[in-house]
Design a protein around this motif. Structure first.
Motif, mmCIF file in Angstrom:
data_model
loop_
_atom_site.group_PDB
_atom_site.id
_atom_site.type_symbol
_atom_site.label_atom_id
_atom_site.label_comp_id
_atom_site.label_asym_id
_atom_site.label_seq_id
_atom_site.Cartn_x
_atom_site.Cartn_y
_atom_site.Cartn_z
ATOM 1 N N THR A 1 8.454 -96.281 13.385
ATOM 2 C CA THR A 1 8.671 -94.947 12.789
ATOM 3 C C THR A 1 10.165 -94.263 13.285
ATOM 4 N N ASP A 2 10.655 -94.901 14.199
ATOM 5 C CA ASP A 2 11.818 -94.181 15.050
ATOM 6 C C ASP A 2 11.262 -92.857 15.480
ATOM 7 N N ASN A 3 10.107 -92.702 15.886
ATOM 8 C CA ASN A 3 9.250 -91.612 16.409
ATOM 9 C C ASN A 3 9.344 -90.431 15.521
ATOM 10 N N ASN A 4 9.690 -90.692 14.097
ATOM 11 C CA ASN A 4 9.736 -89.458 13.219
ATOM 12 C C ASN A 4 8.329 -89.509 12.540
ATOM 13 N N GLU A 5 8.077 -88.572 11.882
ATOM 14 C CA GLU A 5 6.653 -88.165 11.099
ATOM 15 C C GLU A 5 6.643 -89.214 10.181
ATOM 16 N N TRP A 6 5.522 -90.042 10.023
ATOM 17 C CA TRP A 6 5.411 -90.957 9.414
ATOM 18 C C TRP A 6 4.836 -90.487 7.694
ATOM 19 N N SER A 7 5.736 -90.611 6.675
ATOM 20 C CA SER A 7 5.612 -89.965 5.333
ATOM 21 C C SER A 7 6.587 -90.766 4.313
ATOM 22 N N ALA A 8 6.435 -90.182 3.202
ATOM 23 C CA ALA A 8 7.137 -90.697 2.116
ATOM 24 C C ALA A 8 8.886 -90.830 2.513
ATOM 25 N N ILE A 9 9.224 -89.824 3.214
ATOM 26 C CA ILE A 9 10.672 -89.733 3.400
ATOM 27 C C ILE A 9 11.002 -90.466 4.867
ATOM 28 N N ASN A 10 9.957 -91.099 5.665
ATOM 29 C CA ASN A 10 10.352 -92.029 6.693
ATOM 30 C C ASN A 10 11.171 -93.175 5.872
ATOM 31 N N GLY A 11 12.305 -93.404 6.564
ATOM 32 C CA GLY A 11 12.920 -94.530 6.221
ATOM 33 C C GLY A 11 12.315 -96.168 6.511
ATOM 34 N N TYR A 12 11.354 -96.065 6.947
ATOM 35 C CA TYR A 12 10.707 -97.399 7.278
ATOM 36 C C TYR A 12 9.412 -97.667 6.646
ATOM 37 N N THR A 13 8.938 -96.508 5.990
ATOM 38 C CA THR A 13 7.700 -96.709 4.931
ATOM 39 C C THR A 13 8.036 -97.755 4.031
ATOM 40 N N ALA A 14 9.251 -97.778 3.329
ATOM 41 C CA ALA A 14 9.596 -98.774 2.161
ATOM 42 C C ALA A 14 9.711 -100.065 2.784
ATOM 43 N N ARG A 15 10.066 -100.336 3.787
ATOM 44 C CA ARG A 15 10.082 -101.882 4.544
ATOM 45 C C ARG A 15 8.708 -102.294 4.944
ATOM 46 N N PHE A 16 7.758 -101.451 5.078
ATOM 47 C CA PHE A 16 6.166 -101.919 5.500
ATOM 48 C C PHE A 16 5.543 -102.209 4.066
ATOM 49 N N LEU A 17 5.804 -101.861 3.125
ATOM 50 C CA LEU A 17 5.030 -101.847 1.881
ATOM 51 C C LEU A 17 5.230 -103.282 1.568
ATOM 52 N N SER B 1 -1.165 -104.431 -1.946
ATOM 53 C CA SER B 1 -0.825 -104.293 -3.420
ATOM 54 C C SER B 1 -0.963 -102.885 -4.009
ATOM 55 N N ILE B 2 -1.728 -102.020 -3.235
ATOM 56 C CA ILE B 2 -2.280 -100.568 -3.388
ATOM 57 C C ILE B 2 -1.279 -99.667 -2.960
ATOM 58 N N PHE B 3 -0.778 -99.728 -1.865
ATOM 59 C CA PHE B 3 -0.186 -98.445 -1.229
ATOM 60 C C PHE B 3 1.163 -98.259 -1.685
ATOM 61 N N THR B 4 1.310 -96.942 -1.518
ATOM 62 C CA THR B 4 2.815 -96.452 -2.050
ATOM 63 C C THR B 4 3.499 -95.598 -0.771
ATOM 64 N N VAL B 5 4.608 -95.341 -0.862
ATOM 65 C CA VAL B 5 5.148 -94.492 0.300
ATOM 66 C C VAL B 5 4.369 -93.245 0.856
ATOM 67 N N GLU B 6 3.748 -92.851 -0.135
ATOM 68 C CA GLU B 6 2.907 -91.548 0.188
ATOM 69 C C GLU B 6 1.528 -91.950 0.826
#
Length: 328
Positions: free
Chosen positions: A60-76, A98-103
């Motif tokens: 997470t780079d110690n940031n809030e985990w949300s759609a704007i966290n740059g690493y959410t897209a990599r985990f999907l 196959s069901i999750f989104t960045v949100e």
């Protein structure tokens, strides 16, 4: 697969039990390199386990985990496989996103395999090999795992659904088949710790010899206690201790005779192994010399003018015959 070059971000960082810093610079995460289409990471559990659930903490780079966290897209789009080899194709797909989104993608996430699969390797896999990708997915594949926890059946249970109980005599059983891989409680043996030690043995691993029990069949298989007592010459719960010096026989209640060397009274039958003190004879050295004899081995003859001499030194303790006087 594809470790980041010249950085200490190895695969073992994901299983070090640390999650206080979820950035690369905390030394607690494994980070793969850039511009790759496939990312893969695996852990060797050492042997086959029933997998109850898997915990994953992503970077997470110690940031809030949300759609704007740059690493959410990599985990999907990640997948988890359970395999008995290092190859995921030999294993079973436990989970595929196959069901999750960045949100909606949770981090950390706990995964349960539908049928509680068993295997030796847990493999994390992600790919970006078949565009176009769903909305929000990163262009390249990464594994940026800060912790992966693999949990099998809770202690004391085994089987596919972790509902079977290990034998209570196990030191912890194999969660797949219930075998007592870690050994048995003292006094028990066998693959499932269902057998008592053989007669004459006891303790952990059934490798301790019973003592001098009066009845060897009554040597308690757990701690070696002799339940019906000891053979002559021994004492203590396990009947491994000879009688104290000066005693012998059953329950060590008999007292040794006049042994020439007190230490050489045999603890079993009281025999004086080096002979008797002067004035005594017999195996136990409890018998005074016969009338008219004295000394070592009762080999000396009392003077004929004695009315009976001391068995040890030949002095005429009982006086002299008529017409004679003195002590010898």
């Amino acid at each position: 697969m594809h470790p980041y070059p010249n950085r200490d971000w190895g695969a073992d960082r994901a299983v070090d039990g640390r999650m206080s810093d979820l950035s690369p610079f905390g030394g607690q995460c494994t980070i793969s390199t850039y511009n790759k289409k496939i990312a893969e990471w695996r852990v060797d559990l050492g042997r086959v386990h029933v997998i109850d659930h898997i915990f994953i903490q992503y970077r997470t780079d110690n940031n809030e985990w949300s759609a704007i966290n740059g690493y959410t897209a990599r985990f999907l789009g990640f997948s988890v496989y359970i395999s008995n080899t290092t190859t995921k194709e030999d294993g079973i797909l436990c989970f595929m996103d196959s069901i999750f989104t960045v949100e909606t993608l949770p981090n950390p996430i706990t995964i349960k395999c539908p049928d509680r699969e068993s295997g030796r390797y847990v493999i994390y896999y992600n790919n970006r090999t078949h565009p176009p990708f769903p909305e929000g997915y990163s262009e390249h594949a990464f594994n940026e795992l800060c912790e992966v926890g693999v949990y099998s059946c809770r202690y004391g249970f085994y089987g596919q659904y972790c509902t079977k109980k290990c034998n209570s005599k196990c030191n912890g059983c194999n969660d797949v088949n219930g075998l007592c891989d870690s050994g048995c409680h003292p006094g028990w043996k066998g693959d499932y710790c269902e057998e008592v030690c053989n007669v004459g043995f006891y303790g952990a691993g059934c490798n301790r010899d019973c003592g001098n029990c009066l009845d060897i069949n009554q040597c308690y298989h757990i701690d070696g206690s002799c339940l019906t007592g000891c053979k002559a010459g021994y004492q203590g719960d396990t009947c491994k201790t000879p009688c104290d010096k000066g005693s012998f026989g059953p329950r060590c209640v008999e007292k040794c005779g006049r042994c020439r060397d007190f230490q050489q009274c045999f603890h079993i039958d009281g025999a004086c192994l080096t002979g008797c003190d002067p004035g005594f004879e017999g195996d136990l050295c409890k018998t005074s010399c016969s009338h008219g004899f004295f000394g070592l081995n009762c080999s000396e003859t009392c003077i004929e003018t004695c009315d009976g001499c001391n068995n040890v030194n030949g002095i005429c303790d009982y006086g002299c015959i008529s017409g004679w006087k003195g002590r010898i």
